[in-house]
Design a protein around this motif. Structure first.
Motif, short mmCIF file in Angstrom:
data_model
loop_
_atom_site.label_atom_id
_atom_site.label_comp_id
_atom_site.label_asym_id
_atom_site.label_seq_id
_atom_site.Cartn_x
_atom_site.Cartn_y
_atom_site.Cartn_z
N TRP A 100 -6.83 -1.31 19.13
CA TRP A 100 -7.04 -2.32 19.94
C TRP A 100 -8.60 -2.92 19.58
CZ3 TRP A 100 -10.73 -2.80 23.66
CH2 TRP A 100 -10.99 -1.69 24.09
N SER A 101 -9.24 -1.76 19.56
CA SER A 101 -10.73 -2.39 19.37
C SER A 101 -11.15 -2.86 18.13
CB SER A 101 -11.54 -0.99 19.55
OG SER A 101 -11.25 0.03 18.56
N GLU A 102 -10.33 -2.69 17.19
CA GLU A 102 -10.44 -3.40 15.93
C GLU A 102 -9.77 -4.76 15.88
OE1 GLU A 102 -9.92 -0.75 12.71
OE2 GLU A 102 -10.89 0.94 13.70
N ARG A 103 -8.71 -4.81 16.59
CA ARG A 103 -7.86 -6.00 16.67
C ARG A 103 -8.22 -7.15 17.45
NH1 ARG A 103 -3.63 -2.25 17.93
NH2 ARG A 103 -3.39 -3.52 19.82
N LEU A 104 -9.45 -6.60 18.36
CA LEU A 104 -10.03 -7.76 19.23
C LEU A 104 -10.63 -8.69 18.68
CD1 LEU A 104 -9.61 -8.38 22.57
CD2 LEU A 104 -11.87 -6.94 22.35
N ARG A 105 -10.58 -9.91 18.94
CA ARG A 105 -11.46 -11.06 18.44
C ARG A 105 -11.96 -11.96 19.34
NH1 ARG A 105 -11.12 -8.23 15.01
NH2 ARG A 105 -10.48 -8.36 12.88
N PRO A 106 -13.23 -12.60 19.30
CA PRO A 106 -13.51 -13.51 20.40
C PRO A 106 -12.56 -14.44 20.73
CG PRO A 106 -15.33 -13.34 18.38
CD PRO A 106 -13.77 -12.49 18.10
N ASP A 108 -10.03 -13.84 22.64
CA ASP A 108 -8.77 -13.05 23.04
C ASP A 108 -8.64 -12.66 24.60
OD1 ASP A 108 -8.37 -13.19 20.35
OD2 ASP A 108 -8.47 -11.33 19.98
N ARG A 198 -24.98 -13.33 14.85
CA ARG A 198 -23.53 -14.09 15.11
C ARG A 198 -24.12 -15.42 15.58
NH1 ARG A 198 -22.24 -10.65 18.19
NH2 ARG A 198 -22.82 -11.40 20.15
N SER A 202 -23.36 -19.40 13.57
CA SER A 202 -22.94 -20.75 14.15
C SER A 202 -23.43 -21.80 14.43
CB SER A 202 -22.30 -20.07 15.59
OG SER A 202 -21.42 -19.02 15.33
#
Length: 309
Positions: A100-106, A108, A198, A202
């Motif tokens: 989950w720590s790698e699936r999480l996206r800003p 979510d 980051r 942006s």
């Protein structure tokens, strides 16, 4: 290698011929009508063979029912070992599981969600815990106490040397709290760099908006300064009409909402009109007598008038 541990890759004849036994076992384990044609077999070892049958189950394209049969040494009866559903070479498989720590996206996280932070998160480092606080008789603490005594004589009673510890106003903990360092963990150098990269990606100078802007944010009146080291390169936009309103922007970013970009130009002065209809031009009915040949014309007119009289 001993003969007992030698594995023959040639399928056992009796086990290879036990297709009906393997099919019956697969049909018993599967739902009715989902076991298809026999698609092959493989030798698993001495007198052990696995038969494969096509799977017609919806959503299991390329999967196969595998029924493993075997027989004992010098035995004539083939028995069943196990039946499983296995993916084939071209099977439709689910994506590989990702933590989950790698699936999480800003974006979510929602209301009520909790995001635990790893204890070894490289973006964070321990803050000021008080362990580095010097003892009361240390020179640093003594100097701090003297400074507090000079600033406010009513804070303590007696000379600083008699105090058990430095006053709160002059302690390192107070300085750390003022700098925002008296927390369990603070941003590490790596965390600062990651955040800066980051934000600049942006709202940085390489964006299309910044390339077309009349000026950068460093000279904009809507820029709110940041504290700390990040304030040397970033600020917060406070222009409600800007696409970066409420965002952390690079000082080299810019947009059309710059405070000095909308200076109204002076209205252009129109050229004088060819025919001025706002005034009256004098136009005499009789020409002037003292202008060139006009007097002769006037004399002739007077003679004509006398002749008719």
């Amino acid at each position: 290698m001993s003969a007992a541990t030698t594995r023959s890759r040639t399928p056992d004849r009796l086990c290879a011929e036990a297709v009906d036994l393997a099919r019956a076992a697969a049909e018993e384990a599967a739902a009715p009508g989902v076991v298809g044609e026999h698609v092959g077999l493989v030798s698993e070892g001495d007198r052990v063979v696995t038969h494969f049958f096509e799977c017609k189950e919806l959503g299991y394209r390329g999967w196969r029912w595998a029924a493993t049969v075997a027989r004992a040494s010098r035995a004539k009866i083939v028995t069943l070992d196990e039946v499983v559903l296995l993916p084939g070479p071209d099977a439709l498989l689910a994506p590989e599981w990702v933590p989950w720590s790698e699936r999480l996206r800003p974006g979510d996280m929602g209301p009520g969600d909790l995001l635990p932070t790893d204890a070894e998160d490289l973006r964070l480092e321990p803050g000021f815990s008080g362990e580095e606080e010097p003892p009361p008789n240390a020179p640093v603490s003594q100097d701090m106490a003297d400074l507090v005594e000079a600033e406010d004589a009513e804070v303590t009673e007696g000379p600083p040397a008699s105090l058990p510890m430095a006053p709160t106003r002059g302690s390192i903990a107070a300085v750390a709290e003022e700098l925002g360092m008296r927390r369990a963990r603070v941003l590490s150098r790596y965390g600062l760099h990651v955040a800066a990269d980051r934000w600049e990606e942006s709202y940085g100078p390489k964006t299309q908006m910044a390339q077309a802007a009349p000026a950068s944010c460093v000279s904009c009146g809507f820029l709110v300064s940041l504290g700390g080291s990040l304030g040397q390169a970033f600020g917060v936009c406070a222009n409600e009409f800007s696409p970066a309103d409420g965002r952390v922007v690079s000082l080299a970013y810019g947009c059309g909402g710059h405070s000095e970009a909308a200076v109204m130009p002076k209205p252009p002065v129109p050229p004088p009109p060819v025919i001025d209809e706002t005034r009256v031009d004098p136009f005499p009915l009789r020409p002037s007598r003292d202008s060139g040949s006009v007097p002769e014309l006037a004399a002739d007119e007077d003679t004509a008038e006398l002749g008719h009289s």
